[in-house]
Design an enzyme around this catalytic site. Structure first.
Site, PDB file in Angstrom:
ATOM      1  N   ASP A   1     -68.069  80.391  60.837  1.00  0.00           N
ATOM      2  CA  ASP A   1     -69.341  78.603  59.488  1.00  0.00           C
ATOM      3  C   ASP A   1     -68.657  78.460  58.982  1.00  0.00           C
ATOM      4  O   ASP A   1     -67.452  78.820  57.998  1.00  0.00           O
ATOM      5  CB  ASP A   1     -70.049  79.776  59.636  1.00  0.00           C
ATOM      6  N   GLU A   2     -69.523  76.877  58.699  1.00  0.00           N
ATOM      7  CA  GLU A   2     -69.088  76.297  57.254  1.00  0.00           C
ATOM      8  C   GLU A   2     -67.538  75.761  56.557  1.00  0.00           C
ATOM      9  O   GLU A   2     -67.385  76.210  55.709  1.00  0.00           O
ATOM     10  CB  GLU A   2     -70.006  77.021  56.061  1.00  0.00           C
ATOM     11  N   ASN A   3     -67.075  75.546  57.843  1.00  0.00           N
ATOM     12  CA  ASN A   3     -65.493  75.098  57.586  1.00  0.00           C
ATOM     13  C   ASN A   3     -65.389  73.506  57.015  1.00  0.00           C
ATOM     14  O   ASN A   3     -66.293  72.671  58.072  1.00  0.00           O
ATOM     15  CB  ASN A   3     -64.262  74.970  58.457  1.00  0.00           C
TER      16      ASN A   3
ATOM     17  N   HIS B   1     -64.330  80.643  54.247  1.00  0.00           N
ATOM     18  CA  HIS B   1     -64.666  81.223  54.035  1.00  0.00           C
ATOM     19  C   HIS B   1     -63.925  82.560  53.739  1.00  0.00           C
ATOM     20  O   HIS B   1     -63.763  83.717  53.797  1.00  0.00           O
ATOM     21  CB  HIS B   1     -66.307  82.379  54.840  1.00  0.00           C
TER      22      HIS B   1
END
Ligand code: ACM
Length: 689
Positions: free
Chosen positions: A325-327, A262
């Site tokens: 998050d969300e790597n 992100h």
């Protein structure tokens, strides 16, 4: 009772003669109407009331400081505004004429933590109010309760006599705002903090960096906000002001710098931080993207050390949020140098590499005096136990974390951006009765945070996306577990919503303002009728139907509508009372009939407004459906009241219409379909010939 409190009450009686002079002696004892939100831990009611008069003043008895004085002054000012009674907002010159005695033991923590004592007691008698708390923060919580106790009737404004002892169930009660995807100006943040304080939330989690924007000034790395924010960022001075404003309201500010993923916006100005060659751009789309920090280079850690040191000086909280998050690991897997690093360090996958990154990061944060909080992806038994895990992907990570010795907070179930009802959020408990956790593990569940992600929300509509639903979550996190009656929650939420508006939030007024702009006229009566029974489609539906990105204007019909309009629950209550065939059925029948007729009558006016407004035109089918629904309702009520059956097949036909009408259209859906389905199902049918 404190001695001074007793003395003051005695002199108050002596000065004012008979108290409550405005109240006719024969007026019945007022019934206590409980509109408190969150509900206190212990409450008992007493006979009588304290009438608010211009002699209502406040004094402190015990510890006091500027923060306490300011909180009391704000509280009195709000009472004054609410009642138009000229209550003095500064302490009286003579210390013997107070009706509110605030008695505080000490200042509380210099840097507020989750251990701050927020408890208080409030004693209201016809003669005065005694507020006692161990800390200034506890006193602030009590002052908010006092605000919520104020009621009115024909005789004036009063506080019912009650005795309250209150303490929160959970220590971490937060609200996260994503200021990365859409920037939120400082005044939005300020009024949000006012709302948070009103419902006793105590952590403002400030999501400051995203693929779509880097939102705080860094003097060490000026190109972060300089090139990564479209000029929309908080100066350090503004951030410090927000921290101070929050502290004045007993609210911690936990900043989030979401890394290693992100991070597109960081790389616009500092491409060397990334795991792939640039150039990079501010991401305009929403989702999960490949750009990710390079965890193999010392220069990345050197950069983060300097940056975090700079931010640590602005944000005094013990915690800093590192995201995590969300790597998706795509850039890591694609980079031969990073793959070689993983082999060399025995890191079998990208999750292991991220854990390696987190361990380095932890040391940096520790050096700057900070504990780490991160999204649940960071959970790994390798990490020290003083981190806090924020569960967003489900309840499991909360329990797993607690079992493995990690403190955690719950956000799964509290995502305000999903456009769920207040009831849905309210029923999510971080620590349900059947948690399966032992007492030690249970103690690691610190609380929860409502999350306001802003893919589909901008500054003009954020209030209505947060409020009043966040107040229901605030109650879940503050009040005892068994405070769980949804009908009663909605009854009180309606009142709290109005109180939040009085604080300056725009969640109610924004709707009419937006509808006027859409219709390009002030004459929007029919539009009000339609809008009152529509709500936005869910977040995922809107993402699929519209694919909004950061540049999509959020000024459509859907953006004007609150996610859980009060009419939804009210209509359900009305219909269920009607169908239960209660003694008041005729009254409900009349009310339903009035509604149905109003829906039908609205159509011509709506079509006229829509013809003149390109932005409203997409909702035209909704205007026609309003007539269909109203007609169906009238027919059903007429069958039920006459006792005559409908023709065979009538129900199936109407249910099919309801199924069709229930589908998303114009990014909105009706809120009355379920009760209408119940109504249709209740109509008797003639047997098939
Ligand atoms: C998250 O919603 N990606 C934490």
């Amino acid at each position: 009772m404190h001695l001074i409190f007793a003395m003051i009450l005695a002199s108050f009686i002596a000065l004012s003669g008979t108290p409550n002079q405005a109240t006719p002696p024969q007026s019945p004892a007022p019934r206590f109407v409980n509109t408190l939100m969150p509900q206190p831990a212990h409450l008992s009611t007493r006979e009588g009331r304290l009438t608010l008069t211009p002699s209502f003043a406040a004094i402190t008895d015990g510890y006091r400081d500027a923060r306490l004085d300011a909180a009391i002054a704000r509280s009195l000012d709000r009472l004054k505004t609410q009642t138009s009674i000229s209550i003095p907002t500064s302490p009286p010159a003579s210390s013997t004429s107070g009706a509110l005695v605030v008695s505080v033991d000490g200042p509380g923590e210099t840097i507020q933590s989750a251990d701050e004592d927020e408890s208080y007691s409030l004693e209201v008698t016809p003669l005065g109010v005694g507020l006692h708390a161990a800390t200034v923060v506890g006193a602030m919580r009590g002052l908010e309760t006092l605000q919520q106790l104020v009621q009115s009737d024909a005789t004036g404004y009063f506080v019912p006599a009650v005795s309250i002892r209150d303490t929160p169930r959970f220590r971490w009660r937060g609200l996260m705002i994503d200021c990365g995807r859409h920037f939120m100006p400082v005044d939005v943040i300020r009024r949000t903090l006012d709302g948070m304080a009103a419902v006793k939330l105590n952590v403002f989690h400030w999501h400051l960096s995203e693929d779509q924007g880097f939102r705080i000034e860094s003097r060490a790395f000026p190109r972060l906000a300089g090139l990564g924010s479209d000029g929309l960022f908080y100066t350090q001075e503004q951030a410090r002001e927000i921290v101070a404003y929050a502290r004045d309201r007993g609210i911690r500010v936990v900043p989030e710098f979401d890394i290693p993923g992100h991070t597109s916006a960081w790389f616009v100005g500092y491409p060397d931080l990334a795991s792939a060659p640039g150039p990079f751009h501010i991401e305009r789309e929403f989702g999960v993207f490949d750009p990710v920090m390079d965890p193999t280079r010392e220069s990345t850690y050197k950069f983060l050390d300097t940056f975090i040191g700079e931010m640590a000086a602005i944000f005094p909280d013990h915690f800093m949020h590192i995201g995590g998050d969300e790597n998706n690991g795509v850039q890591w897997k694609a980079n031969p140098r990073i793959r070689a690093f993983m082999r060399e360090h025995n890191l079998r996958d990208t999750a292991a590499l991220q854990n390696h990154f987190n361990r380095r990061l932890l040391k940096i944060l520790e050096k700057h005096g900070k504990h780490v909080i991160g999204w649940d992806e960071i959970l790994n038994p390798d990490l020290p136990k003083d981190i806090v895990v924020q569960s967003w992907r489900g309840f499991d990570s909360l329990a797993t974390g607690a079992r493995n010795g990690y403190s955690s907070i719950l956000s799964a179930g509290y995502y305000l951006n999903l456009m769920s009802t207040a009831a849905a959020h309210y029923m999510v408990d971080p620590l349900p009765q059947a948690s399966g956790l032992n007492p030690e593990e249970q103690a690691r569940i610190l609380g929860g945070e409502a999350c306001m992600w802003t893919e589909q929300t901008a500054s003009q509509d954020i209030d209505s996306r947060i409020w009043p639903r966040a107040a229901a979550i605030a109650e879940r996190l503050w009040s005892p577990r068994d405070v769980d009656n949804v009908d009663d929650m909605y009854r009180r939420l309606t009142v709290e919503s109005l109180r939040l508006e009085a604080l300056g939030l725009t969640h109610i007024s924004q709707k009419a303002a937006s509808l006027r702009q859409l219709a390009r006229t002030q004459q929007i009566g029919p539009l009000h009728i339609l809008a009152s029974i529509l709500a936005p489609v869910t977040f995922n539906e809107r993402a699929h139907i519209q694919h909004p990105n950061q540049l999509t204007p959020l000024n459509q019909f859907v953006d004007a509508l609150p996610p859980d309009p009060p009419s939804r629950h009210n209509f359900e209550l009305l219909m269920s009372a009607y169908l239960q065939d209660s003694a008041t059925r005729l009254q409900q029948e009349a009310e339903l009939t009035t509604n149905f007729k109003a829906w039908i009558a609205a159509e011509p006016g709506l079509l006229h407004l829509m013809a003149g407004s390109p932005l409203l035109a997409q909702a035209e089918p909704r205007a026609q459906q309003l007539t269909v629904l109203g007609t169906m309702g009238l027919e059903a009520v007429s069958y039920l009241s006459s006792g005559l059956p409908a023709a065979a097949g009538w129900r199936a036909e109407k249910l099919a219409v309801l199924d069709e009408t229930e589908k998303p259209q114009a990014l909105v859906r009706f809120t009355v379909i379920k009760p209408l389905r119940d109504l249709v199902n209740a109509v008797p049918e003639a047997p098939n010939k």
